[in-house]
Design an enzyme around this catalytic site. Structure first.
Site, short mmCIF file in Angstrom:
data_model
loop_
_atom_site.label_atom_id
_atom_site.label_comp_id
_atom_site.label_asym_id
_atom_site.label_seq_id
_atom_site.Cartn_x
_atom_site.Cartn_y
_atom_site.Cartn_z
CD GLU A 193 2.33 11.53 -22.12
OE1 GLU A 193 2.40 12.74 -22.38
OE2 GLU A 193 1.25 10.92 -21.98
CG HIS B 176 -5.08 7.46 -28.67
ND1 HIS B 176 -5.31 8.56 -29.45
CD2 HIS B 176 -5.05 7.91 -27.40
CE1 HIS B 176 -5.43 9.63 -28.69
NE2 HIS B 176 -5.27 9.27 -27.44
#
Lengths: 101, 331
Positions: free
Chosen positions: B65, B133
Site C-alpha cells: 500500500e 480489517h
C-alpha cells in the site's frame, strides 16, 4: 394448484436482488432439478431450480426487475390449464433448491 | 417536474459507472490497486473497467500500500488523475506518509504550482473480519490539513461523490463500507453531481437531529423507525463529506430540533461526532447533545463481540430517549 415461486433465502447479506435470466416462459414445464431462473446479488449469481415438476404460468418479475428475499417472482402450476389467481393470492410456495455461485 | 429516468443499482455498480464515465471522459484517470483488474475489484466495484480500458489504465498492484499510494500521489503530481484502491481502510495507514506528508502538502509546498489530484478509495467498517480489517479511521484523515474526506451511504452518492472526487484538485479520501456493498438504491440515467462539502437531510423530523455518515445512516434509520412507533420524530442528516464539514446543514436542523445525536462507527475520542457537536454548538448555542460511536475496544472477529462494540439501532434509540428526557445543557 397454483404456487408462488419466491426469492429463496436466506442468502448472506442479501435483502433484495435482481432477476438476471429466466430459463423458460409461461407454459414451460420444469422437472425436478431443472434451472428456472438466475438471480443476481451484489457479488454472486443465485441459481434457482425446481424441487419437483411444475409449469411456469406467469412471470411477475422479468429480467432486470428487483425483488426482496421471500417475495414472489412467478406463478407455477401443476398444469397449464388452471385459471390464474391474482398474483398475491397464490398461497402455497413452490419448493425450490438454490445455489449461490 | 423532472421526467428523468432512474434505475435501481447495487452500490458497487454506482462506483463502477462513475469510474467508467470519468475514464471515458478523461484519459488521465487511471486505477491502481489490488484485484482491480480482471478480477473486477474486491467488491466488484471495478467490474468491466479492465476489459474496457486495459492494463495501461487499470493496474493490478502487489500487496504494497505504501508504494501504491506513493505511485498514485506522484502520478497525480505529474499530471494523471489516479484512483488508488485500498481494499481495507486499516491498510491506508501504510500509505499515510505519501498521502499526508506529500499529497496533502503539495499544493502548499509549491505555492500552488503542483497539486495531487489523487483519490484514495478505501473500505471501512466491521463485518466479521477482526481487529485489523474492521476499523473506521475516517476521523484520523479528516484531521489532516490538505485532505478532503467523503463517505457516501447510498448508490446515488457513491456515484456522485466519486465523480466529484475524480474532478477535484485533491487529494480526496473516498471511504465506502463493507456493509453498503450488498445494498441497492436508485440512480438516475443522468445523475446530478454531489458536491464535496454538502450534507443532506436524509429523513425529515422534528424532535432530534441525528448527524451520521456511511453505513451508520442505515442504523440511524432503523432507530428512527423504532422511535417513530413511540411518536418520536428523528431528523437524520447524512454528512456525506467529513471534511470540509457542512456545519450549516446540521446546525439548521439542530436549530429546529434543539437536540443532536452524533453517530459514527469509529472511535468517539477525537471523532467525527466531537467535531460536529462542537461546531454545531458554536452555531446554535444551547442544545442537548450526545455522541455515539464504537466502544473503546478493538473490533472483535467474534460476531457477538463485534456487534457489542458498535452502535446498534437499539443503542441509538435509547440514547435519543435519554437525551430527550434531559433538559438543555444538563448533559
Amino acid at each position: 394448484m397454483i404456487y408462488a415461486l419466491a426469492v429463496p433465502g436466506p442468502i448472506e447479506d442479501v435483502e433484495e436482488l435482481r432477476v438476471l435470466q429466466w430459463h423458460g416462459e409461461p407454459g414451460t414445464r420444469f422437472a425436478a432439478g431443472e434451472l428456472i431462473v438466475e438471480l443476481e446479488t451484489h457479488k454472486a449469481v443465485v441459481e434457482v431450480r425446481a424441487s419437483g415438476p411444475g409449469v411456469l404460468r406467469a412471470i411477475l418479475c422479468p429480467a432486470g426487475d428487483w425483488q426482496a428475499v421471500g417475495r414472489t417472482l412467478a406463478l407455477i402450476g401443476d398444469d397449464d390449464a388452471e385459471p390464474l389467481p391474482p398474483p398475491d393470492a397464490a398461497g402455497a410456495r413452490f419448493d425450490v433448491a438454490f445455489e449461490v455461485t | 417536474m423532472s421526467t428523468e429516468r432512474v434505475a435501481k443499482v447495487f452500490f458497487a455498480e454506482a462506483i463502477a459507472r462513475a469510474l467508467g464515465e470519468a475514464m471515458a471522459r478523461d484519459p488521465r484517470v487511471v486505477i491502481l490497486g489490488q484485484d482491480v483488474g480482471r478480477f473486477g475489484g474486491p467488491y466488484r466495484e471495478f467490474a468491466g473497467l479492465h476489459a474496457r480500458f486495459g492494463d495501461e489504465r487499470v493496474r493490478d498492484m502487489p500487496v504494497a500500500e505504501a508504494s501504491m499510494v506513493g505511485v498514485g500521489v506522484g502520478a497525480a503530481a505529474a499530471g494523471l488523475r489516479p484512483l488508488v484502491s485500498i481494499t481495507y481502510m486499516d491498510f491506508v495507514m501504510l500509505g499515510l506518509d505519501p498521502l499526508v506528508n506529500y499529497g496533502a502538502k503539495l499544493r502548499y509546498k509549491t505555492g500552488g504550482q503542483l497539486t495531487a489530484p489523487v483519490v484514495v478509495k478505501c473500505t471501512a467498517g466491521a463485518k466479521g473480519q477482526g481487529v485489523a480489517h474492521s476499523q473506521s479511521l475516517e476521523s484520523w484523515l479528516a484531521g489532516v490539513a490538505g485532505l478532503k474526506v467523503v463517505a457516501p451511504s447510498t448508490p446515488a452518492d457513491a456515484y456522485g461523490l466519486m465523480v466529484a472526487a475524480l474532478a477535484d484538485g485533491g487529494p480526496v479520501v473516498y471511504v465506502d463500507h463493507k456493509r453498503l456493498f450488498p445494498t441497492a438504491g436508485e440512480l438516475a440515467d443522468a445523475p446530478a453531481p454531489v458536491p464535496i462539502g454538502r450534507a443532506i437531510v436524509r429523513r425529515p423530523g422534528r424532535d432530534v437531529t441525528i448527524a451520521t455518515h456511511s453505513y451508520m445512516c442505515r442504523v440511524a434509520d432503523a432507530a428512527a423507525d423504532r422511535l417513530a412507533a413511540d411518536g418520536i420524530s428523528c431528523e437524520i442528516v447524512d454528512l456525506r463529506t467529513l471534511w470540509p464539514l457542512d456545519v450549516a446543514t446540521v446546525a439548521a436542523s439542530v436549530a429546529r430540533t434543539g437536540a443532536l445525536v452524533t453517530l459514527e462507527e469509529g472511535q468517539l475520542a477525537c471523532g467525527i461526532g466531537s467535531e460536529v457537536a462542537f461546531r454545531v454548538r458554536e452555531e446554535v448555542g444551547r442544545m442537548r447533545v450526545v455522541r455515539l460511536g464504537a466502544a473503546r475496544a478493538p473490533v472483535s472477529g467474534n460476531p457477538r463481540l463485534e456487534a457489542a462494540t458498535l452502535p446498534r439501532p437499539d443503542d441509538v434509540a435509547a440514547a435519543v430517549r435519554r437525551l430527550l428526557d434531559a433538559k438543555a445543557d444538563e448533559r
